[in-house]
Design a protein around this motif. Sequence first.
Motif, PDB file in Angstrom:
ATOM      1  N   UNK A   1       1.023  -1.489   0.083  1.00  0.00           N
ATOM      2  CA  UNK A   1      -0.153   0.195  -0.060  1.00  0.00           C
ATOM      3  C   UNK A   1       1.140   1.219   0.208  1.00  0.00           C
ATOM      4  N   UNK A   2       1.745   1.065   0.460  1.00  0.00           N
ATOM      5  CA  UNK A   2       3.071   1.961   0.586  1.00  0.00           C
ATOM      6  C   UNK A   2       3.875   2.305  -1.213  1.00  0.00           C
ATOM      7  N   UNK A   3       4.568   1.115  -1.320  1.00  0.00           N
ATOM      8  CA  UNK A   3       5.774   1.895  -2.409  1.00  0.00           C
ATOM      9  C   UNK A   3       5.688   1.047  -3.658  1.00  0.00           C
ATOM     10  N   UNK A   4       5.932   0.796  -4.502  1.00  0.00           N
ATOM     11  CA  UNK A   4       5.679   0.075  -5.865  1.00  0.00           C
ATOM     12  C   UNK A   4       7.445  -0.056  -6.691  1.00  0.00           C
ATOM     13  N   UNK A   5       7.642  -1.480  -6.591  1.00  0.00           N
ATOM     14  CA  UNK A   5       9.028  -1.386  -7.559  1.00  0.00           C
ATOM     15  C   UNK A   5       9.072  -1.970  -8.984  1.00  0.00           C
ATOM     16  N   UNK A   6       9.532  -1.780  -9.751  1.00  0.00           N
ATOM     17  CA  UNK A   6       9.108  -2.383 -11.056  1.00  0.00           C
ATOM     18  C   UNK A   6      10.591  -1.868 -11.999  1.00  0.00           C
ATOM     19  N   UNK A   7      11.000  -2.972 -12.729  1.00  0.00           N
ATOM     20  CA  UNK A   7      12.045  -2.410 -13.645  1.00  0.00           C
ATOM     21  C   UNK A   7      12.447  -1.464 -14.457  1.00  0.00           C
ATOM     22  N   UNK A   8      13.064  -0.641 -13.876  1.00  0.00           N
ATOM     23  CA  UNK A   8      13.599   0.551 -15.574  1.00  0.00           C
ATOM     24  C   UNK A   8      13.898   0.174 -16.504  1.00  0.00           C
ATOM     25  N   UNK A   9      13.661   0.721 -16.965  1.00  0.00           N
ATOM     26  CA  UNK A   9      13.554   0.685 -18.649  1.00  0.00           C
ATOM     27  C   UNK A   9      14.421   0.428 -19.701  1.00  0.00           C
ATOM     28  N   UNK A  10      16.042   1.306 -18.665  1.00  0.00           N
ATOM     29  CA  UNK A  10      16.875   1.183 -19.267  1.00  0.00           C
ATOM     30  C   UNK A  10      18.224   0.766 -18.207  1.00  0.00           C
ATOM     31  N   UNK A  11      18.183  -0.478 -18.347  1.00  0.00           N
ATOM     32  CA  UNK A  11      18.610  -1.479 -17.433  1.00  0.00           C
ATOM     33  C   UNK A  11      20.180  -0.999 -16.999  1.00  0.00           C
ATOM     34  N   UNK A  12      21.200  -0.754 -16.012  1.00  0.00           N
ATOM     35  CA  UNK A  12      22.397  -0.612 -15.700  1.00  0.00           C
ATOM     36  C   UNK A  12      22.968  -1.357 -14.912  1.00  0.00           C
ATOM     37  N   UNK A  13      22.108  -3.060 -15.175  1.00  0.00           N
ATOM     38  CA  UNK A  13      22.766  -4.070 -14.492  1.00  0.00           C
ATOM     39  C   UNK A  13      21.620  -5.302 -14.946  1.00  0.00           C
ATOM     40  N   UNK A  14      21.802  -6.553 -14.353  1.00  0.00           N
ATOM     41  CA  UNK A  14      21.268  -7.471 -15.713  1.00  0.00           C
ATOM     42  C   UNK A  14      19.319  -7.671 -14.547  1.00  0.00           C
ATOM     43  N   UNK A  15      19.289  -6.704 -13.293  1.00  0.00           N
ATOM     44  CA  UNK A  15      18.171  -6.604 -12.286  1.00  0.00           C
ATOM     45  C   UNK A  15      18.758  -4.728 -11.787  1.00  0.00           C
ATOM     46  N   UNK A  16      17.838  -4.876 -12.616  1.00  0.00           N
ATOM     47  CA  UNK A  16      17.028  -3.166 -12.457  1.00  0.00           C
ATOM     48  C   UNK A  16      16.490  -2.969 -12.300  1.00  0.00           C
ATOM     49  N   UNK A  17      16.437  -2.273 -10.631  1.00  0.00           N
ATOM     50  CA  UNK A  17      15.208  -1.930 -10.522  1.00  0.00           C
ATOM     51  C   UNK A  17      14.500  -0.609  -9.101  1.00  0.00           C
ATOM     52  N   UNK A  18      13.690   0.638  -9.878  1.00  0.00           N
ATOM     53  CA  UNK A  18      13.338   1.165  -9.285  1.00  0.00           C
ATOM     54  C   UNK A  18      11.779   0.631  -8.524  1.00  0.00           C
ATOM     55  N   UNK A  19      12.305   1.350  -7.140  1.00  0.00           N
ATOM     56  CA  UNK A  19      11.491   1.461  -6.209  1.00  0.00           C
ATOM     57  C   UNK A  19      11.307   2.903  -5.216  1.00  0.00           C
ATOM     58  N   UNK A  20       9.476   3.143  -5.478  1.00  0.00           N
ATOM     59  CA  UNK A  20       9.092   4.512  -5.426  1.00  0.00           C
ATOM     60  C   UNK A  20       8.138   4.649  -4.517  1.00  0.00           C
ATOM     61  N   UNK A  21       7.870   5.323  -3.337  1.00  0.00           N
ATOM     62  CA  UNK A  21       6.398   5.401  -2.246  1.00  0.00           C
ATOM     63  C   UNK A  21       5.279   5.951  -3.202  1.00  0.00           C
TER      64      UNK A  21
END
Length: 113
Positions: free
Chosen positions: A22-42
């Motif tokens: 309910x507080x945060x969301x995480x999704x893959x970066x469109x322009x990944x700089x590593x094999x796993x590049x995820x953005x964690x946002x409020x």
Amino acid sequence: MDCIFCKIADGTIPGDIVFENDKVLAFRDLNAQAPDHILIIPRKHIPTMNDFTSEDVVIFGEMGQAAKEIANTLGVSEQGYRIVVNCNDDGGQTVHHTHMHFLAGRQMTWPPG
Ligand code: 5GP
Ligand code: ZN
């Protein structure tokens, strides 16, 4: 509000979501700089690190907890990963809805560029 991350959070535009509560969301970066590049946002629109108030302490904690859970899910907890928060121009921030970069799957270097 014309904010790309708010639109991903409300489902207006698609994101490759790997974690949410309910507080945060995480999704893959469109322009990944590593094999796993995820953005964690409020879910709340907080433009930069400078805009975190004392009321937002819990949200920042939730973002850290999400990072830990994502690492577990991806199986990278032991190998390791990097968390980065860019703030304003010198920090290299381009999207003004603050976010943690979660980077994993390769050896990181130091100092960062
Ligand atoms: P910043 O430079 O602000 O720290 O990071 C912004 C990040 O958002 C960049 O790594 C960029 O690739 C990513 N990004 C920008 N627009 C989109 C988008 O529409 N979807 C996704 N998944 N990532 C985006
Ligand atoms: Zn936003």
